[in-house]
Design a protein around this motif. Structure first.
Motif, PDB file in Angstrom:
ATOM      1  N   HIS A 279       0.907 -16.603  18.583  1.00 30.19           N
ATOM      2  CA  HIS A 279       2.099 -16.697  17.745  1.00 30.19           C
ATOM      3  C   HIS A 279       3.315 -16.907  18.625  1.00 30.19           C
TER       4      HIS A 279
ATOM      5  N   ASP B  46       5.954 -21.094  11.076  1.00 24.46           N
ATOM      6  CA  ASP B  46       5.733 -20.338  12.299  1.00 24.46           C
ATOM      7  C   ASP B  46       5.309 -21.317  13.387  1.00 24.46           C
TER       8      ASP B  46
ATOM      9  N   PHE C   7       3.884 -12.807   6.375  1.00 26.94           N
ATOM     10  CA  PHE C   7       4.155 -12.916   7.813  1.00 26.94           C
ATOM     11  C   PHE C   7       5.647 -12.940   8.126  1.00 26.94           C
TER      12      PHE C   7
END
Length: 224
Positions: free
Chosen positions: A32, A41, A92
């Motif tokens: 990530h 993201d 998220f």
């Protein structure tokens, strides 16, 4: 108190699982990165060269809005991907996460395998609740606790509230046959609702089973 948890999250809406299914290896690793906005993201993907993936292949993926090749590291091709999270974006949201990524996420056709460091069991339980609220199932593979905090916290990965609920239930004969108390009565003693009590018991029981029985869905099984 710090704990390290290994877990698998699954949802038809998780991005990149279809891409993993198309690879001969059936898996790839990613890290990530920055969250540019709430519905996007950034991931750094590490792909086995034998899988024959090009930057154009990645750019063609429905969830990928931008990609760039970063070269090769440790024998794998590295790409920066900006990914639309779609239906699971709220799960998220960056302000909801305090866990630290310990190892890269392994994406497989079955889901994402993750290993993260949490400050407490309550935080781990909180992330599971947030995932479930957004249609993402979370299976705990293992939980290990920092040795310095073992003596002051419940064992087997239970949250403080789960430990309290299970201890009360056992002491009041809830697990006797026939039962000597109902969940409604237990909830009244703890000052919570009956559904909340049932949830604490169910999750506590599941955590005990997950911690004491050999997990059946290890990482290798995910990509078999």
């Amino acid at each position: 108190m710090a704990i390290t948890a290994e877990f698998v999250i699954r949802s038809p809406s998780l991005p990149l699982t279809d891409f993993a299914a198309s690879l001969p290896s059936g898996r790839f690793e990613c890290e990530h990165g920055l969250c540019l906005k709430r519905d996007c993201d950034v991931f750094v993907a590490h792909v086995d060269p034998d899988d024959g993936v090009s930057e154009a292949d990645l750019a063609a993926l429905e969830a990928v809005v931008e990609t760039s090749a970063l070269g090769r590291r440790d024998g794998r091709d590295v790409y920066r991907l900006t990914v639309e999270l779609g239906a699971v974006a709220e799960a998220f949201a960056p302000e909801r996460f305090t866990a630290v990524e310990v190892e890269p996420v392994v994406v497989t056709p079955e889901g994402w395998y993750e290993k993260k460091l949490f400050e407490s069991y309550d935080e781990l339980d909180g992330i599971r609740t947030r995932f479930e609220d957004h249609g993402i199932s979370m299976e705990i593979v293992s939980v290990t606790q920092d040795a310095d905090s073992t003596a002051e916290s419940p064992q087997y990965g239970l949250t403080d509230r789960q430990y309290e609920a299970l201890t009360l239930a056992i002491s009041r004969g809830y697990y006797e046959s026939p039962r000597e108390i109902t969940t409604e009565e237990l909830a009244e003693e703890m000052g919570i609702s009956q559904p909340s009590m049932s949830t604490l018991l169910r999750r506590g029981e599941r955590q005990l089973l997950s911690s004491t029985l050999e997990p059946h869905n290890r990482l290798n099984a995910l990509s078999s």
